[in-house]
Design a protein around this motif. Structure first.
Motif, PDB file in Angstrom:
ATOM      1  N   GLU A   1       0.828  -1.208   0.000  1.00  0.00           N
ATOM      2  CA  GLU A   1       0.000   0.000   0.000  1.00  0.00           C
ATOM      3  C   GLU A   1       0.863   1.259   0.000  1.00  0.00           C
ATOM      4  O   GLU A   1       0.565   2.243  -0.690  1.00  0.00           O
ATOM      5  N   VAL A   2       1.949   1.242   0.762  1.00  0.00           N
ATOM      6  CA  VAL A   2       2.863   2.389   0.778  1.00  0.00           C
ATOM      7  C   VAL A   2       3.487   2.591  -0.602  1.00  0.00           C
ATOM      8  O   VAL A   2       3.616   3.720  -1.093  1.00  0.00           O
ATOM      9  N   ALA A   3       3.866   1.483  -1.244  1.00  0.00           N
ATOM     10  CA  ALA A   3       4.442   1.581  -2.587  1.00  0.00           C
ATOM     11  C   ALA A   3       3.456   2.232  -3.551  1.00  0.00           C
ATOM     12  O   ALA A   3       3.822   3.103  -4.358  1.00  0.00           O
ATOM     13  N   ARG A   4       2.187   1.816  -3.481  1.00  0.00           N
ATOM     14  CA  ARG A   4       1.183   2.419  -4.359  1.00  0.00           C
ATOM     15  C   ARG A   4       0.985   3.906  -4.057  1.00  0.00           C
ATOM     16  O   ARG A   4       0.798   4.720  -4.968  1.00  0.00           O
ATOM     17  N   THR A   5       1.015   4.260  -2.774  1.00  0.00           N
ATOM     18  CA  THR A   5       0.854   5.666  -2.392  1.00  0.00           C
ATOM     19  C   THR A   5       1.988   6.516  -2.950  1.00  0.00           C
ATOM     20  O   THR A   5       1.764   7.612  -3.492  1.00  0.00           O
ATOM     21  N   ILE A   6       3.222   6.014  -2.829  1.00  0.00           N
ATOM     22  CA  ILE A   6       4.385   6.764  -3.331  1.00  0.00           C
ATOM     23  C   ILE A   6       4.329   6.883  -4.847  1.00  0.00           C
ATOM     24  O   ILE A   6       4.552   7.969  -5.411  1.00  0.00           O
ATOM     25  N   VAL A   7       4.000   5.789  -5.519  1.00  0.00           N
ATOM     26  CA  VAL A   7       3.924   5.840  -6.985  1.00  0.00           C
ATOM     27  C   VAL A   7       2.796   6.759  -7.430  1.00  0.00           C
ATOM     28  O   VAL A   7       2.915   7.476  -8.431  1.00  0.00           O
ATOM     29  N   SER A   8       1.707   6.777  -6.691  1.00  0.00           N
ATOM     30  CA  SER A   8       0.599   7.682  -7.006  1.00  0.00           C
ATOM     31  C   SER A   8       1.047   9.141  -6.935  1.00  0.00           C
ATOM     32  O   SER A   8       0.646   9.975  -7.761  1.00  0.00           O
ATOM     33  N   ALA A   9       1.884   9.448  -5.931  1.00  0.00           N
ATOM     34  CA  ALA A   9       2.416  10.813  -5.826  1.00  0.00           C
ATOM     35  C   ALA A   9       3.330  11.124  -7.010  1.00  0.00           C
ATOM     36  O   ALA A   9       3.265  12.215  -7.595  1.00  0.00           O
ATOM     37  N   ILE A  10       4.180  10.185  -7.388  1.00  0.00           N
ATOM     38  CA  ILE A  10       5.085  10.389  -8.529  1.00  0.00           C
ATOM     39  C   ILE A  10       4.276  10.620  -9.801  1.00  0.00           C
ATOM     40  O   ILE A  10       4.649  11.433 -10.656  1.00  0.00           O
ATOM     41  N   ALA A  11       3.159   9.913  -9.942  1.00  0.00           N
ATOM     42  CA  ALA A  11       2.330  10.030 -11.147  1.00  0.00           C
ATOM     43  C   ALA A  11       1.755  11.426 -11.313  1.00  0.00           C
ATOM     44  O   ALA A  11       1.360  11.810 -12.420  1.00  0.00           O
ATOM     45  N   ARG A  12       1.703  12.199 -10.233  1.00  0.00           N
ATOM     46  CA  ARG A  12       1.163  13.550 -10.326  1.00  0.00           C
ATOM     47  C   ARG A  12       2.121  14.514 -11.033  1.00  0.00           C
ATOM     48  O   ARG A  12       1.718  15.589 -11.460  1.00  0.00           O
TER      49      ARG A  12
ATOM     50  N   ASP B   1       5.953  16.119 -15.690  1.00  0.00           N
ATOM     51  CA  ASP B   1       7.144  15.924 -16.515  1.00  0.00           C
ATOM     52  C   ASP B   1       7.630  14.480 -16.379  1.00  0.00           C
ATOM     53  O   ASP B   1       8.093  14.061 -15.319  1.00  0.00           O
ATOM     54  N   PRO B   2       7.576  13.679 -17.451  1.00  0.00           N
ATOM     55  CA  PRO B   2       8.013  12.284 -17.356  1.00  0.00           C
ATOM     56  C   PRO B   2       9.492  12.131 -17.029  1.00  0.00           C
ATOM     57  O   PRO B   2       9.911  11.125 -16.459  1.00  0.00           O
ATOM     58  N   LEU B   3      10.308  13.142 -17.387  1.00  0.00           N
ATOM     59  CA  LEU B   3      11.734  13.057 -17.081  1.00  0.00           C
ATOM     60  C   LEU B   3      11.998  13.167 -15.582  1.00  0.00           C
ATOM     61  O   LEU B   3      13.011  12.680 -15.085  1.00  0.00           O
ATOM     62  N   LEU B   4      11.081  13.811 -14.850  1.00  0.00           N
ATOM     63  CA  LEU B   4      11.221  13.909 -13.397  1.00  0.00           C
ATOM     64  C   LEU B   4      10.748  12.638 -12.702  1.00  0.00           C
ATOM     65  O   LEU B   4      11.198  12.313 -11.608  1.00  0.00           O
ATOM     66  N   ARG B   5       9.816  11.932 -13.336  1.00  0.00           N
ATOM     67  CA  ARG B   5       9.268  10.729 -12.688  1.00  0.00           C
ATOM     68  C   ARG B   5      10.338   9.650 -12.510  1.00  0.00           C
ATOM     69  O   ARG B   5      10.374   8.977 -11.489  1.00  0.00           O
ATOM     70  N   GLU B   6      11.185   9.486 -13.517  1.00  0.00           N
ATOM     71  CA  GLU B   6      12.136   8.367 -13.522  1.00  0.00           C
ATOM     72  C   GLU B   6      13.070   8.368 -12.315  1.00  0.00           C
ATOM     73  O   GLU B   6      13.193   7.343 -11.635  1.00  0.00           O
ATOM     74  N   PRO B   7      13.751   9.497 -11.980  1.00  0.00           N
ATOM     75  CA  PRO B   7      14.638   9.445 -10.812  1.00  0.00           C
ATOM     76  C   PRO B   7      13.899   9.199  -9.502  1.00  0.00           C
ATOM     77  O   PRO B   7      14.438   8.573  -8.579  1.00  0.00           O
ATOM     78  N   TYR B   8      12.643   9.669  -9.409  1.00  0.00           N
ATOM     79  CA  TYR B   8      11.887   9.420  -8.183  1.00  0.00           C
ATOM     80  C   TYR B   8      11.470   7.955  -8.082  1.00  0.00           C
ATOM     81  O   TYR B   8      11.406   7.384  -6.981  1.00  0.00           O
ATOM     82  N   VAL B   9      11.171   7.326  -9.215  1.00  0.00           N
ATOM     83  CA  VAL B   9      10.888   5.882  -9.201  1.00  0.00           C
ATOM     84  C   VAL B   9      12.129   5.118  -8.758  1.00  0.00           C
ATOM     85  O   VAL B   9      12.049   4.163  -7.970  1.00  0.00           O
ATOM     86  N   ARG B  10      13.293   5.556  -9.236  1.00  0.00           N
ATOM     87  CA  ARG B  10      14.550   4.902  -8.849  1.00  0.00           C
ATOM     88  C   ARG B  10      14.780   5.039  -7.343  1.00  0.00           C
ATOM     89  O   ARG B  10      15.186   4.086  -6.672  1.00  0.00           O
TER      90      ARG B  10
ATOM     91  N   ARG C   1      13.017  -1.356  -1.611  1.00  0.00           N
ATOM     92  CA  ARG C   1      13.632  -2.624  -2.030  1.00  0.00           C
ATOM     93  C   ARG C   1      12.657  -3.439  -2.897  1.00  0.00           C
ATOM     94  O   ARG C   1      12.445  -4.630  -2.712  1.00  0.00           O
ATOM     95  N   ILE C   2      12.051  -2.704  -3.812  1.00  0.00           N
ATOM     96  CA  ILE C   2      11.165  -3.298  -4.815  1.00  0.00           C
ATOM     97  C   ILE C   2      11.772  -3.003  -6.180  1.00  0.00           C
ATOM     98  O   ILE C   2      12.224  -1.880  -6.437  1.00  0.00           O
ATOM     99  N   GLN C   3      11.789  -3.984  -7.048  1.00  0.00           N
ATOM    100  CA  GLN C   3      12.403  -3.788  -8.353  1.00  0.00           C
ATOM    101  C   GLN C   3      11.773  -2.594  -9.081  1.00  0.00           C
ATOM    102  O   GLN C   3      10.557  -2.402  -9.055  1.00  0.00           O
ATOM    103  N   GLN C   4      12.642  -1.838  -9.734  1.00  0.00           N
ATOM    104  CA  GLN C   4      12.196  -0.630 -10.420  1.00  0.00           C
ATOM    105  C   GLN C   4      11.142  -0.953 -11.477  1.00  0.00           C
ATOM    106  O   GLN C   4      10.182  -0.206 -11.663  1.00  0.00           O
ATOM    107  N   VAL C   5      11.307  -2.102 -12.150  1.00  0.00           N
ATOM    108  CA  VAL C   5      10.366  -2.460 -13.206  1.00  0.00           C
ATOM    109  C   VAL C   5       8.961  -2.663 -12.643  1.00  0.00           C
ATOM    110  O   VAL C   5       7.959  -2.350 -13.291  1.00  0.00           O
ATOM    111  N   ARG C   6       8.876  -3.184 -11.397  1.00  0.00           N
ATOM    112  CA  ARG C   6       7.560  -3.382 -10.783  1.00  0.00           C
ATOM    113  C   ARG C   6       6.883  -2.033 -10.488  1.00  0.00           C
ATOM    114  O   ARG C   6       5.685  -1.858 -10.717  1.00  0.00           O
TER     115      ARG C   6
END
Length: 619
Positions: free
Chosen positions: A385-396, A399-408, A415-420
């Motif tokens: 659930e925390v992972a989904r919350t963080i990714v939801s914030a990144i999705a806001r 700029d797609p170029l900003l999303r990538e470093p935050y996903v990393r 400790r979840i694979q970046q691809v997931r």
């Protein structure tokens, strides 16, 4: 209220449009123009341009444009007369006495609020009345300079002190009530002051106009709230105001960063300590309008909230709004029991800035650390659930170029694979947000108007306005009035012809709107360029040709294009008629003959055979 033309012209001359617009938009110089993000619609790439020499602005995204009065009208949603009044006040130019506009209460409200601010300030600084308030300010470490800068005041411990003073100054009680300064009595009729025996904090708009007040109790009273504020009025909407923005605006632009706090005294204490890029929400939850307003000035926001649960929730809500505006967001939690005011007074500005530098967390890290402290990472389902919350914030982030470093960053923390995480992100993104396209205009912004004239016409108008009578003679010596687009474009050319015959061609009447808003809009559109040649070319010794270096060649080329456009329109109409009348042999033969003649004329235009060398200026 009628304002003489000479007064309007004096105001226009006295104000610098770059300075005026710069109070709403962060501008950067590029060539002859200044560029920034348009305040009238959402965009990520600057398409809003200001020309200081001409005194005009133009957005090549939404199409808005005009002079400094038009800008104030549109940005402040006021009438022309009120825009003139605002700029006159800024320039220190008195306006003639006259009746206020009957349907606009705001000028009277601004006057009442300005009077109240002066009254409260005088009460604070008076030898007797403000003694209790001055003692409180001294106890809180607020210096006289900060008192003056923020216009602090004191509301006397009386039922009608402001009411009496304002009435004697000719301000009607009904206006004071509408401004939120007095309240009607429930019995006996009349009014009484809303603020009594309180330290007063004037609330300024970002242009420096008093729009409301916050009042703090000076002595404990269980029957009274510690703070009361002006209610919503025609000039005060608390969700659109950031306390301290007017005083902080230059520092915000310089730092490109804002520190967001909660209270009036937090802002004042930090400003007093030399940390000026700070504003406050005044104790209310951040609104989309406030986030949008701050995004005009900065690229980064540091949220400085209390470490308690309420402060953490406020930070989470604010993060989402700022991310949607494309801002980088950081959060700093102060030690328990501390607020910015107490911290900076106890430890000083340098310690405060060092604390912010060391303790700031990007929004991903803040989400993660908060979840860990709350124990939400202790179970697999909590971690998901925390992972989904963080990714939801990144999705806001737009700029797609900003999303990538935050996903990393999230991948490393969780400790979840970046691809997931990218899979979750892709599922949450809307189709439009997957691309780096600018957001759609806000509902309050009309879509860009469809082009009303040919690009060649726009260029010809610009050349005639810039080069004057010789160019008008050159263009109109080769072009008939009927060749220009019917409506405003043709009317503009007719006005230029009138000016030519009167002996002087002048862009100013067009830019000032003397010929109407449509001709003003077209003139601004003609004179403003969406792009400027980079100054780097000149630094490298590479000369970039300008339009005026080849003005007559450019005019000839534009005339060819416009004439060919009109010829092609005629050919299209004749071919349509040929189809409709194909059973009428006589009419078809007439059309074919006409088409042959027009095609010959087209070839002559392509060869520029229509140009008369006698009309070229002699060197």
């Amino acid at each position: 209220m009628r304002i003489p033309e000479e007064t309007i012209e004096a105001i226009r001359t006295a104000v610098d449009i770059v300075e005026v617009v710069g109070e709403y938009v962060s501008l950067r110089r590029r060539g002859a123009n200044w560029f920034g993000l348009c305040p009238f619609h959402e965009e990520k790439t600057p398409s809003f341009s200001v020309n200081q020499h001409l005194g005009i602005f133009k957005c090549f995204g939404c199409g808005r444009g005009g002079d400094v009065f038009a800008f104030i009208q549109q940005i402040e949603h006021v009438s022309f007369v009120e825009a003139v009044r605002m700029l006159a006040e800024r320039a220190g130019i008195p306006l003639p006495d006259g009746e206020e506009e009957a349907d606009d209460p705001r000028p009277a409200l601004y006057h009442a609020l300005r009077f109240a601010a002066r009254f409260y300030f005088e009460q604070l600084t008076g030898p007797e009345t403000g003694q209790v308030a001055r003692a409180y300010l001294k106890q809180r470490g607020i210096h006289p300079e900060a008192v003056r800068r923020f216009g602090l005041g004191y509301a006397p411990n009386a039922w009608d002190a402001l009411l009496k003073a304002a009435t004697e100054a000719g301000i009607r009680p009904e206006v004071l009530e509408q401004a939120g300064l007095v309240l009607p009595r429930k019995e006996r009729g009349g009014y009484y002051d809303r603020f009594r025996h309180r330290l007063m904090f004037p609330i300024f708009s970002h242009t420096g106009r008093v729009v409301g007040f916050g009042g703090r109790l000076l002595e404990p009273d269980p029957e009274q709230p510690k703070y009361i504020n002006t209610p919503e009025t025609p000039v005060y909407h608390k969700g659109r105001i950031l306390y301290g923005l007017y005083q902080a605006r230059q520092a915000l632009r310089t730092q490109e960063e804002a520190i967001l706090v909660e209270g009036y005294t937090d802002v004042i204490a930090l400003h007093q300590a030399g940390i000026e890029h700070v504003v406050a929400t005044s104790g209310t939850a951040l609104t989309p309008d406030q986030a949008r307003l701050l995004a005009r000035y900065v690229r980064r926001v540091v949220l400085l909230f209390d470490a308690d649960a309420a402060g953490q929730q406020a930070a989470l809500r604010s993060i989402e709004l700022f991310l949607e505006r494309g801002l980088n967001v950081y959060v700093v939690s102060l030690p328990p029991g501390e607020d910015p005011d107490s911290f900076v007074r106890a430890k000083g500005a340098r310690a405060f800035q060092e604390y912010l530098r060391q303790r700031r967390r990007d929004f991903v890290t803040f989400h993660y650390e908060l979840a860990r402290r709350q124990g939400r990472l202790d179970t697999p389902e909590g971690e998901a659930e925390v992972a989904r919350t963080i990714v939801s914030a990144i999705a806001r982030l737009p700029d797609p170029l900003l999303r990538e470093p935050y996903v990393r960053c999230a991948s490393e923390l969780l400790r979840i694979q970046q691809v997931r995480l990218l899979e979750i992100l892709e599922a949450q993104l809307t189709p439009s947000s997957r691309e780096a396209s600018p957001p759609a205009p806000s509902p309050s912004t009309p879509p860009p108007a469809a082009p009303t004239w040919h690009e060649a016409e726009r260029l010809l108008v610009r050349l005639m306005l810039e080069e004057g009578r010789p160019m008008v003679a050159f263009v109109l010596g080769h072009m008939a009035l009927e060749e220009f687009t019917e409506g405003p474009p043709r009317q503009l050319i007719a006005r230029l012809l009138e000016q030519y015959e009167a002996g002087a061609v002048d862009a100013r009447p067009f830019l000032e709107g003397r010929y109407g808003p449509e001709l003003q809009r077209l003139t601004v559109e003609a004179l403003m360029e969406p792009y400027e040649p980079s100054e780097n070319w000149e630094r490298k010794g590479i000369s970039v040709p300008r339009l005026r270096d080849r003005a007559y060649e450019a005019a000839a080329d534009a005339m060819v294009r416009l004439k060919l456009q009109r010829i092609d329109e005629m050919i299209h109409r004749l071919k349509e008629e040929q189809l409709r009348t194909r059973h009428d042999e006589a009419r078809v033969r007439e059309i074919i003959a006409r088409l042959n003649h027009i095609l010959q004329l087209r070839r002559q235009i392509e060869r520029r055979a229509f140009l008369n060398p006698e009309l070229l200026p002699r060197n």
